[in-house]
Every structure is written in structure tokens, then in C-alpha cells.
Scaffold this motif. Structure first.
Motif, mmCIF file in Angstrom:
data_model
loop_
_atom_site.group_PDB
_atom_site.id
_atom_site.type_symbol
_atom_site.label_atom_id
_atom_site.label_comp_id
_atom_site.label_asym_id
_atom_site.label_seq_id
_atom_site.Cartn_x
_atom_site.Cartn_y
_atom_site.Cartn_z
ATOM 1 N N MET A 29 17.693 -23.752 22.378
ATOM 2 C CA MET A 29 18.949 -23.119 21.983
ATOM 3 C C MET A 29 19.646 -22.375 23.113
ATOM 4 O O MET A 29 20.635 -21.678 22.877
ATOM 5 C CB MET A 29 18.680 -22.158 20.826
ATOM 6 N N GLU A 30 19.169 -22.566 24.344
ATOM 7 C CA GLU A 30 19.704 -21.777 25.449
ATOM 8 C C GLU A 30 21.178 -22.031 25.734
ATOM 9 O O GLU A 30 21.872 -21.146 26.234
ATOM 10 C CB GLU A 30 18.862 -21.985 26.714
ATOM 11 N N TRP A 83 7.529 -28.579 17.683
ATOM 12 C CA TRP A 83 6.828 -27.315 17.521
ATOM 13 C C TRP A 83 5.366 -27.547 17.160
ATOM 14 O O TRP A 83 4.474 -26.936 17.733
ATOM 15 C CB TRP A 83 7.540 -26.482 16.441
ATOM 16 N N GLU A 84 5.109 -28.445 16.219
ATOM 17 C CA GLU A 84 3.725 -28.710 15.807
ATOM 18 C C GLU A 84 2.900 -29.311 16.936
ATOM 19 O O GLU A 84 1.730 -28.988 17.084
ATOM 20 C CB GLU A 84 3.700 -29.612 14.574
ATOM 21 N N ALA A 89 0.519 -18.279 19.976
ATOM 22 C CA ALA A 89 1.391 -19.079 19.111
ATOM 23 C C ALA A 89 2.823 -18.553 19.161
ATOM 24 O O ALA A 89 3.780 -19.335 19.221
ATOM 25 C CB ALA A 89 0.856 -19.067 17.684
ATOM 26 N N LEU A 90 2.984 -17.251 19.155
ATOM 27 C CA LEU A 90 4.317 -16.657 19.221
ATOM 28 C C LEU A 90 4.974 -16.969 20.560
ATOM 29 O O LEU A 90 6.161 -17.301 20.623
ATOM 30 C CB LEU A 90 4.239 -15.146 18.997
ATOM 31 N N GLU A 91 4.208 -16.894 21.621
ATOM 32 C CA GLU A 91 4.722 -17.213 22.960
ATOM 33 C C GLU A 91 5.213 -18.664 23.015
ATOM 34 O O GLU A 91 6.285 -18.946 23.546
ATOM 35 C CB GLU A 91 3.611 -16.983 23.991
ATOM 36 N N ILE A 151 9.700 -22.580 23.094
ATOM 37 C CA ILE A 151 10.335 -23.794 22.575
ATOM 38 C C ILE A 151 11.745 -23.515 22.085
ATOM 39 O O ILE A 151 12.708 -24.165 22.486
ATOM 40 C CB ILE A 151 9.499 -24.396 21.420
ATOM 41 N N PHE A 152 11.875 -22.536 21.188
ATOM 42 C CA PHE A 152 13.163 -22.316 20.552
ATOM 43 C C PHE A 152 14.185 -21.710 21.511
ATOM 44 O O PHE A 152 15.371 -22.014 21.423
ATOM 45 C CB PHE A 152 13.003 -21.480 19.284
#
Length: 162
Positions: free
Chosen positions: A123-124, A28-29, A111-113, A118-119
Motif C-alpha cells: 500500500m506504499e 500473507w499466508e 508475525a506482526l512484523e 507486507i501490507f
């Protein structure tokens, strides 16, 4: 297998939480560098948005898991970066109010996009019911840890999911 490779279930759960958080956070970072926001800055901006775009440092510290002294230092860095403004409260002279700047408001959607991309991808393959159960279990653990913490008074944002 040696005797140290067999652990209690609670210990294994802790190991899995720590390892998962570490790996996900590193990914994420790395991606968040595109938005020029750190995890902490993203968290503060998100919480301030939940609070209508402005708050006091004290109120903000109560709503996120960072320590108050960490919040203070982070807010100073964010002010220096042009992401927030600090002003004296007109009614209570000893109190400071913080407010998001246009720069923060402009950086947040990207940033939200990135976060959602990523998440969602990570987690898909996990069924929705499992995600809900995991979220509920982690919330229970977090709340128990917060209740056992000597520095009580946290009133975390009551997030809901879609």
C-alpha cells in the motif's frame, strides 16, 4: 465486450474486494508460514492481546467476525499447539477462560512484523487520505452487513490507526 463484462458499480466493488482479499491473503499466508501462525491463529492472539491476554470464548467470538463454532474449534487447535491454555472459571464453573501462553507471546511479534512489512509495501503508493477513506468505507460496509446478519451481538474491537 460481452454483456456479462458490464456490471453495476456495487457488483464491481464486490468483485474487487473479493479478488483483492484473495490475492493479499494468499501472499500473507505464504509469508506467515515463517511465524508458524495461520490467519485465524494470528487474529485470535491479536484479539486476546487487546483483551489483556485472556478472555472467554464467548467474549472473543463477539469481538471477531468468525462464527462461535469456528472459534471453539480454533481454540481447541490452539490449545493443542500450545498457544493458549483453557481453564475452568473458578467463579462460574460452566465457563471456560482462555489465556495466551509464552509460546504465543513469542510468536506474535514476528508475525506482526511480517504483516506490517507486507501490507506497508503493498500500500506504499496509495496516498494516506485514500487509505483513510477506503478504511472508513469498508468499515461502513462491514457494519451494515453485521447489522443485517441474523446472529447479532458482535462488538468488534474499536481499532484506531496511526
Amino acid at each position: 465486450m460481452n454483456k456479462y463484462e458490464t456490471v453495476k458499480l456495487e457488483h464491481l466493488l464486490w468483485i474487487n474486494i473479493v479478488q483483492t482479499r484473495h490475492v493479499m491473503n494468499r501472499l500473507w499466508e505464504r509469508r506467515m508460514k515463517e511465524s508458524h501462525l495461520t490467519t485465524e491463529k494470528f487474529t485470535v492472539i491479536h484479539e486476546l492481546l487487546c483483551l489483556g491476554g485472556e478472555s472467554t470464548p464467548h467474549n472473543l467470538a463477539r469481538r471477531i467476525v468468525f462464527e462461535p463454532h469456528s472459534i471453539s474449534a480454533m481454540l481447541s487447535r490452539m490449545e493443542k499447539d500450545g498457544l493458549i491454555t483453557k481453564t475452568k472459571d473458578l467463579e462460574k464453573k460452566h465457563m471456560v477462560r482462555i489465556k495466551l501462553t509464552e509460546k504465543a507471546m513469542d510468536l506474535y511479534p514476528k508475525a506482526l512484523e511480517i504483516s506490517l512489512e507486507i501490507f506497508t509495501k503493498l500500500m506504499e503508493d496509495i496516498p494516506r487520505e485514500d487509505k483513510i477513506k477506503l478504511s472508513e468505507s469498508l468499515t461502513q460496509i462491514r457494519n451494515k452487513v453485521l447489522a443485517a446478519n441474523p446472529a447479532k451481538g458482535k462488538k468488534l474491537t474499536p481499532f484506531k490507526y496511526t
